[in-house]
Scaffold this motif. Structure first.
Motif, PDB file in Angstrom:
ATOM      1  N   TRP A 137       0.846  -1.193   0.000  1.00  0.00           N
ATOM      2  CA  TRP A 137       0.000   0.000   0.000  1.00  0.00           C
ATOM      3  C   TRP A 137       0.886   1.249   0.000  1.00  0.00           C
ATOM      4  N   ASN A 138       0.803   2.077  -1.024  1.00  0.00           N
ATOM      5  CA  ASN A 138       1.260   3.472  -1.002  1.00  0.00           C
ATOM      6  C   ASN A 138       2.643   3.700  -0.409  1.00  0.00           C
ATOM      7  N   VAL A 139       3.631   3.015  -0.954  1.00  0.00           N
ATOM      8  CA  VAL A 139       5.020   3.213  -0.531  1.00  0.00           C
ATOM      9  C   VAL A 139       5.531   4.522  -1.126  1.00  0.00           C
ATOM     10  N   TYR A 140       6.229   5.327  -0.324  1.00  0.00           N
ATOM     11  CA  TYR A 140       6.710   6.615  -0.814  1.00  0.00           C
ATOM     12  C   TYR A 140       8.169   6.835  -0.441  1.00  0.00           C
ATOM     13  N   PHE A 176       0.093   5.593   3.714  1.00  0.00           N
ATOM     14  CA  PHE A 176       1.471   5.854   3.304  1.00  0.00           C
ATOM     15  C   PHE A 176       2.475   5.094   4.170  1.00  0.00           C
ATOM     16  N   LEU A 177       3.503   4.546   3.501  1.00  0.00           N
ATOM     17  CA  LEU A 177       4.564   3.804   4.175  1.00  0.00           C
ATOM     18  C   LEU A 177       5.896   4.203   3.560  1.00  0.00           C
ATOM     19  N   TYR A 178       6.848   4.629   4.400  1.00  0.00           N
ATOM     20  CA  TYR A 178       8.147   5.046   3.881  1.00  0.00           C
ATOM     21  C   TYR A 178       8.913   3.840   3.343  1.00  0.00           C
ATOM     22  N   LYS A 179       9.729   4.069   2.322  1.00  0.00           N
ATOM     23  CA  LYS A 179      10.369   2.989   1.577  1.00  0.00           C
ATOM     24  C   LYS A 179      11.246   2.073   2.435  1.00  0.00           C
ATOM     25  N   SER A 180      11.936   2.617   3.423  1.00  0.00           N
ATOM     26  CA  SER A 180      12.792   1.767   4.258  1.00  0.00           C
ATOM     27  C   SER A 180      11.960   0.820   5.122  1.00  0.00           C
TER      28      SER A 180
END
Length: 277
Positions: A137-140, A176-180
């Motif tokens: 879901w929604n990686v940024y 939203f989920l940060y890439k790391s």
């Protein structure tokens, strides 16, 4: 798992792939990355060598981008073709070599467009071959700005120009989920006994709320549009046990802003050098 693993990352120069390659290298693993950006077209007949020599495969390569790219009517045919060709070549190689692999599916799998249809097809294909599947879901994170870049990159760049501009009314929601954090979850899934897992941020957020946080960090105003944005409010129900994201939205956005400033500075330096020559 052994300390050293031979890793094959397909799509290793994308948003998630580049972060994954860095994480695997940090673990001391041997990593081969194949990506269109570095000259390897995975839609064409593939050299069997990297598949035969690796211990496991990460299938991240896909014709993808933000909503403005995925929903563009004039790009549907190309997305169907590219993703079907990718699936054919890669799954054929995986079927022949029988290497353990993980495929990254999406919250949008199953939607009646090129992206959703081909992601669903590949999800079933991967499962049939015995691979693991991660639904994202929604990686940024920061991306090179172009027609494929996602909403956060676009919002940050507009904010650095003086005003955070949102093309929609900002009421559509994302997890939203940060890439790391995404990469940490992918690593945990591959090393676990689970076959599938859903990977998402902790809270549904309106794009307007994200724009306001960016604006607050940049000390600028927000400008919202009148168009209603699209959303697919599907809640993840199969999250990894005992896994939690570590990067808050404000911290993740701050990292994107830092990288965006670096990009703009380097672009200006390059432009200045070209003028001098």
């Amino acid at each position: 798992m052994a300390a050293k693993v031979n890793e094959l990352v397909l799509g290793g120069e994308g948003l998630i792939g580049s972060e994954l390659v860095s994480a695997l290298n940090a673990k001391g693993h041997t990593v081969i990355s194949l990506d269109l950006k570095s000259g390897c077209d995975l839609r064409r007949p593939l050299d069997p060598g990297p598949f035969e020599k690796c211990d496991r495969v990460w299938f991240l390569a896909w014709d993808t981008g933000g909503a403005k790219f995925l929903e563009a009517e004039d790009r549907q045919h190309d997305q169907y073709r590219n993703n079907c060709e990718l699936s054919l070549r890669i799954f054929d190689a995986l079927a022949r070599t029988k290497k353990p692999f993980i495929f990254t599916s999406s919250q949008l799998a199953g939607l009646p467009n090129a992206y959703g249809t081909t992601k669903l097809m590949a999800w079933h294909w991967a499962t049939h071959l015995g691979g693991k599947v991660a639904r994202l879901w929604n990686v940024y994170g920061w991306e090179h700005p172009d027609q494929r870049s996602h909403v956060i990159t676009d919002l940050v760049l507009s904010g650095l120009q003086g005003r955070v501009k949102c093309m929609t009314n900002g009421e559509e929601r994302r997890l939203f989920l940060y890439k790391s954090d995404c990469v940490a979850a992918l690593l945990e899934l591959f090393d676990s006994s689970l076959q599938t897992a859903e990977i998402a941020g902790p809270k549904w957020l309106k794009i307007r709320e994200v724009a306001e946080e960016i604006a607050a960090q940049l000390n600028v105003e927000v400008g919202l549009g009148d168009v209603k944005g699209s959303e697919v409010p599907i809640d993840p129900t199969e999250l990894l046990p005992n896994w939690r994201p570590q990067v808050s939205l404000s911290e993740g956005l701050a990292r994107v802003i830092t990288e965006a400033r670096k990009f703009l500075s380097e672009s200006q330096s390059t432009s200045s050098s070209a003028v001098v020559r």
